[in-house]
Write an enzyme that holds these catalytic residues in place. Structure first.
Site, PDB file in Angstrom:
ATOM      1  N   MET A   1     -12.046  -4.739   5.234  1.00  0.00           N
ATOM      2  CA  MET A   1     -11.247  -3.775   5.989  1.00  0.00           C
ATOM      3  C   MET A   1     -11.052  -4.293   7.410  1.00  0.00           C
ATOM      4  SD  MET A   1     -10.322  -1.368   3.985  1.00  0.00           S
ATOM      5  CE  MET A   1      -9.578  -0.389   5.298  1.00  0.00           C
TER       6      MET A   1
ATOM      7  N   SER B   1       0.849  -1.188   0.000  1.00  0.00           N
ATOM      8  CA  SER B   1       0.000   0.000   0.000  1.00  0.00           C
ATOM      9  C   SER B   1       0.884   1.237   0.000  1.00  0.00           C
ATOM     10  CB  SER B   1      -0.904   0.014   1.234  1.00  0.00           C
ATOM     11  OG  SER B   1      -1.568   1.259   1.349  1.00  0.00           O
TER      12      SER B   1
ATOM     13  N   ASP C   1      -7.153  -5.659   4.291  1.00  0.00           N
ATOM     14  CA  ASP C   1      -6.343  -4.441   4.371  1.00  0.00           C
ATOM     15  C   ASP C   1      -6.511  -3.816   5.751  1.00  0.00           C
ATOM     16  OD1 ASP C   1      -4.950  -2.096   3.988  1.00  0.00           O
ATOM     17  OD2 ASP C   1      -6.331  -1.255   2.521  1.00  0.00           O
TER      18      ASP C   1
ATOM     19  N   HIS D   1      -1.194  -1.297  -4.376  1.00  0.00           N
ATOM     20  CA  HIS D   1      -2.467  -0.880  -3.787  1.00  0.00           C
ATOM     21  C   HIS D   1      -2.447   0.630  -3.563  1.00  0.00           C
ATOM     22  CE1 HIS D   1      -6.215  -1.818  -1.646  1.00  0.00           C
ATOM     23  NE2 HIS D   1      -5.880  -0.835  -0.822  1.00  0.00           N
TER      24      HIS D   1
ATOM     25  N   MET E   1     -11.972   5.274  -1.202  1.00  0.00           N
ATOM     26  CA  MET E   1     -12.657   5.558   0.068  1.00  0.00           C
ATOM     27  C   MET E   1     -13.258   6.949  -0.044  1.00  0.00           C
ATOM     28  SD  MET E   1      -9.944   3.905   2.770  1.00  0.00           S
ATOM     29  CE  MET E   1      -8.514   3.922   1.704  1.00  0.00           C
TER      30      MET E   1
END
Length: 233
Positions: A141, A9, A179, A34, A72
């Site tokens: 999540m 990420s 994640d 990511h 998001m």
């Protein structure tokens, strides 16, 4: 053994060295990047967006990298075409932000991208029942979205198991991604529960030893993954 894919990420990377650090993950053998996009409305933070996806696309093309982009944001349907043009390969939207989720998934696919859906920690897995056959990825999540460096929420493990069961009984081809709070201590239980795509930020990009490196961090996570898989046989 299942093919487990570790995904860095870039939210946790050094943005002054972004290209260099993404390349380091590629040299270490990782193929998916990511990208977390936050709008300050759906989550209490603002992060990177379209220009970063666009900037990474040439590097991705040169090194065979896949740009997995996690939105998001509210009203993600407004930006689907823009992210497709910027070069995203997969676009994940949150079920909590999409009142017309099926339509949004259709638009993502029509734009030429793979489609993923994400669930916040408190969102029940039952929301997947009608949409699971239509998506390429389900993102669980394991922290409340918005910030990196958080602690893995223990109940996420059972949630991954439930989604794995749903994928199995529906014969869905969707991959399960997790994640949040992933490190060498938590990656094993996520893998054993059924996660196939493991997103890690700080555990990859934060080099704590003077002689450490991103490649060594990746190797540590991969070793923990291998141990978990052996124990699960």
């Amino acid at each position: 053994m299942r093919d487990i894919q570790l995904q860095p990420s870039i939210l946790a990377s050094d943005f002054t060295r972004l290209g260099e650090q993404v390349l380091a993950t590629a040299v270490a053998g990782l193929t998916h990047i990511h990208i977390d996009v936050m709008d300050g409305r759906f989550v209490p933070n603002i992060s990177i967006g379209l220009p970063i996806v666009q900037a990474l696309r040439p590097l991705a093309d040169e090194h065979g990298l896949f740009l997995d982009t996690h939105l998001m944001i509210v009203e993600p349907e407004k930006y689907i075409t823009a992210f497709a043009r910027a070069g995203a390969d997969l676009l994940t939207v949150h079920v909590e932000t999409c009142p017309h989720l099926h339509r949004t998934i259709q638009l993502i696919k029509e734009a030429g991208m793979q489609a993923g859906i994400a669930l916040n920690p408190a969102t029940p897995t039952t929301v997947l029942e009608e949409i699971l056959p239509d998506v390429d990825q389900v993102l669980i999540m394991s922290v409340n979205p918005g910030f990196g460096g958080q602690t893995y929420i223990p109940n996420s493990t059972n949630k991954i198991r439930r989604v794995r069961h749903m994928v199995h009984i529906t014969r869905s081809s969707a991959k399960i991604q997790v994640d949040g709070g992933i490190n060498e201590d938590t990656i094993g239980e996520a893998v054993q529960a059924g996660a196939e795509r493991i997103v890690a930020g700080s555990a990859i990009f934060k080099v704590t030893r003077a002689d450490g490196s991103i490649a060594e961090n990746i190797q540590t996570l991969q070793q923990a993954t291998a141990v978990a898989q052996q124990l699960h046989l």
